[in-house]
Write an enzyme that holds these catalytic residues in place. Structure first.
Site, mmCIF file in Angstrom:
data_model
loop_
_atom_site.group_PDB
_atom_site.id
_atom_site.type_symbol
_atom_site.label_atom_id
_atom_site.label_comp_id
_atom_site.label_asym_id
_atom_site.label_seq_id
_atom_site.Cartn_x
_atom_site.Cartn_y
_atom_site.Cartn_z
ATOM 1 N N GLU A 53 0.797 -1.233 0.000
ATOM 2 C CA GLU A 53 0.000 0.000 0.000
ATOM 3 C C GLU A 53 0.827 1.279 0.000
ATOM 4 O OE1 GLU A 53 -3.197 0.095 2.789
ATOM 5 O OE2 GLU A 53 -4.083 -1.734 2.006
ATOM 6 N N GLU B 298 -5.291 -8.481 0.383
ATOM 7 C CA GLU B 298 -5.973 -8.145 1.634
ATOM 8 C C GLU B 298 -7.443 -7.894 1.344
ATOM 9 O OE1 GLU B 298 -4.457 -4.895 4.064
ATOM 10 O OE2 GLU B 298 -2.414 -5.624 3.853
HETATM 11 C C1 PNW Z 1 -4.397 -1.735 5.287
HETATM 12 N N1 PNW Z 1 -7.949 3.665 4.768
HETATM 13 O O1 PNW Z 1 -4.372 -0.417 5.710
HETATM 14 C C2 PNW Z 1 -3.048 -2.254 5.692
HETATM 15 O O2 PNW Z 1 -2.324 -2.891 4.687
HETATM 16 C C3 PNW Z 1 -3.077 -3.073 6.936
HETATM 17 O O3 PNW Z 1 -1.832 -2.986 7.561
HETATM 18 C C4 PNW Z 1 -4.236 -2.625 7.811
HETATM 19 O O4 PNW Z 1 -4.223 -3.211 9.070
HETATM 20 C C5 PNW Z 1 -5.507 -2.958 7.065
HETATM 21 O O5 PNW Z 1 -5.521 -2.365 5.784
HETATM 22 C C6 PNW Z 1 -6.786 -2.565 7.786
HETATM 23 O O6 PNW Z 1 -6.845 -1.180 7.949
HETATM 24 C C7 PNW Z 1 -5.317 0.525 5.445
HETATM 25 O O7 PNW Z 1 -7.997 4.583 5.608
HETATM 26 C C8 PNW Z 1 -5.393 1.571 6.335
HETATM 27 O O8 PNW Z 1 -8.646 3.684 3.719
HETATM 28 C C9 PNW Z 1 -6.257 2.611 6.100
HETATM 29 C C10 PNW Z 1 -7.045 2.591 4.970
HETATM 30 C C11 PNW Z 1 -6.984 1.537 4.086
HETATM 31 C C12 PNW Z 1 -6.113 0.498 4.327
#
Ligand code: PNW
Length: 494
Positions: free
Chosen positions: A213, A400
């Site tokens: 990401e 994911e």
């Molecule tokens: C991902 N948003 O993060 C990450 O790859 C993981 O480490 C995380 O735990 C998981 O998704 C769940 O959040 C994100 O704000 C964090 O849109 C924030 C966002 C999206 C993905």
């Protein structure tokens, strides 16, 4: 209850025609089903056969080093930007840090046993850069390497394929002190680290992902500042950070191939999951334009080796500085694309210069505990389809997908997370449609195996299909874990 009888795995996995099913059903009905109308009651079970995934579909789960490992001062590990950030007052929910997390550094065997009990075929984990190079560069730390070799060996012993992510946001603090991703040098250091880790693991790991990401760690870390290192840069500086990150990815692809030509290389990208609001030609065309443009500084530049004209035009004087050689490296061919998908971004056609517009979610849009986690299951169909159409990608994984529920153990200690099951069932249904139409998605990694350290949200938000009591570190499979187990056993949406 006739349904119990038909939920038996042996029965459902038989390729069985509707007619022979009816015959069988009739004979079973004679044996012991009390009530009519029998055919109607069993119809849903029959449809399971239509909801199957191809043989060999790779069912997995995902975690990340800082979110699960703990043991932050052990065996020579250096500090990362997340150690620094999470210890700064007011930066995370409740002041939570990853100091202990799931203690997976010590309990990895127990975690692998959980994976095995679920029937997982693959595990996506990440390597903590500061365990390997405590200062980011310089002398490697053998004890860090040993840990990941032990983890991988344990996975392999249990018949679980390791998928290794090289960067899931834990940048060595020593490199942040020299500018972090604001510095082009970090991209070079990353590629060196990536090549080094590959040389130590490629005898047993066959699938590597450079980064997780890029959008999240650049925009949240250097834009809004809600993630480490907590900076709020101006637009031009942020565009340059993003450029250095995709450059780091491209250089790492080259470094990995140089040391281990046989391994497969990809990345885990949280693509903006542009989804036609209505399944009609003009909306689909708009969603395709959106998919390319909304991901211009991430997947698009990595797939095409160029920034889109509109991206550069819109940034104007804030556009990143780059060379042709850098773009070529960024566009290094990949073996697969990993997509992290949680939500859908709905699109409709427009007469503006881009040809599309994003539709803001109405306030009433349903979401999980995290307000950002809106429910858009069709994204798991449309993103793979549009990514394949745009760039002719030959292999994809969902690296994911998952949701945070308000998990509360009941009096017996069970977590009956029916909302997470609803989420997973619906998303998997749309993924199954994609696969059935021949879109080359080869596997799916549920986020996450365990409740873990959810970054700035600390331990407040739970994404696991396994409940973790953070006081005792006890792991308990949630109902969604049982659901996923059934999906895997039957290789179908259930
Ligand atoms: C991902 N948003 O993060 C990450 O790859 C993981 O480490 C995380 O735990 C998981 O998704 C769940 O959040 C994100 O704000 C964090 O849109 C924030 C966002 C999206 C993905």
């Amino acid at each position: 209850m006739p349904f119990t009888l038909f939920s038996k795995r042996s029965f459902l996995t038989l390729p069985i025609s509707r007619r022979s099913f009816a015959r069988l059903a009739a004979s079973v009905a004679v044996i012991g089903t009390p009530t009519a109308p029998f055919a109607e009651q069993t119809a849903p079970a029959l449809r399971v056969d239509d909801r199957r995934f191809p043989e060999g579909f790779l069912w997995g789960s995902a975690t990340a080093s800082y979110q699960v490992e703990g043991a932050v001062t052990e065996d020579g590990r250096g500090f990362s930007i997340w150690d620094t950030f999470s210890h700064r007052p007011g930066k995370t929910y409740n002041g939570d840090t990853g100091d202990v997390a799931d203690d997976s550094y010590h309990r990895y065997k127990e975690d692998v046993a959980v994976m095995r009990a679920i029937g997982l075929k693959a595990c996506r984990f990440s390597v903590a850069w500061p365990r390997i190079f405590p200062q980011g560069t310089g002398a490697p730390n053998q004890k860090g390497i040993d840990y990941y070799q032990r983890l991988v060996d344990e996975l392999l012993r249990n018949g679980i394929q390791p998928f290794c992510t090289l960067y899931h946001w834990d940048l060595p603090q020593a490199l942040e002190d020299k500018g972090g991703w604001q510095s082009r040098d970090t991209a070079e250091h990353f590629s060196h680290y990536a090549g080094f880790v590959t040389s130590k693991l490629s005898d047993r790991v066959k699938n590597f992902m450079t980064m997780n990401e890029i959008r999240s760690f650049t925009e949240l870390g250097y834009g809004s500042g809600i993630h480490a290192p907590g900076l709020q840069l101006a637009a031009g500086q942020l565009a340059q950070v993003k450029h250095h990150a995709v450059l780091g990815h491209g250089l790492a692809v080259q470094a990995i191939r140089a040391v281990a030509p046989g391994v497969r290389v990809g990345l885990a990208d949280n693509v903006e999951a542009c989804t036609p609001a209505i399944e009609a030609p003009s909306y689909i065309a708009a969603a395709q334009l959106a998919m390319r443009e909304e991901n211009a500084s991430y997947l698009t530049v990595m797939m095409e080796g160029r920034y889109t004209d509109l991206y550069l035009k819109r940034l104007g004087k804030d556009a990143p500085r780059f060379t042709a050689a850098e773009l070529k490296a960024i566009g290094s061919p990949l073996d697969f694309v990993g997509l992290n998908i949680y939500t859908a971004t709905y699109i409709h056609p427009s007469s503006n210069e881009a040809g599309y517009e994003r539709i803001p979610n109405p306030n009433s849009f349903p979401h999980f505990m995290s307000p950002w986690l809106t429910v858009g299951p069709e994204a798991l169909y449309w993103s793979p389809r549009l990514v394949q159409q745009l760039w002719n990608v030959k292999e994809m994984y969902i690296t994911e997908n998952g949701a945070d529920s308000d998990d509360k153990p009941n009096h017996e200690g069970q977590v009956l997370d029916t909302d997470r099951i609803m989420y997973l069932r619906n998303y998997l249904g749309h993924l199954q449609r994609a696969v059935a139409e021949g879109i080359p998605v080869r596997g799916y990694f549920c986020w996450s195996l365990l409740d873990n350290y959810e970054w700035a949200d600390g331990y407040e938000k739970r994404f696991g299909i396994t409940y973790v009591d953070f006081k005792t570190q006890k792991r308990t499979l949630k109902l969604s874990g049982e659901f996923y187990k059934e999906v895997i056993a039957r290789n179908a949406v259930v």
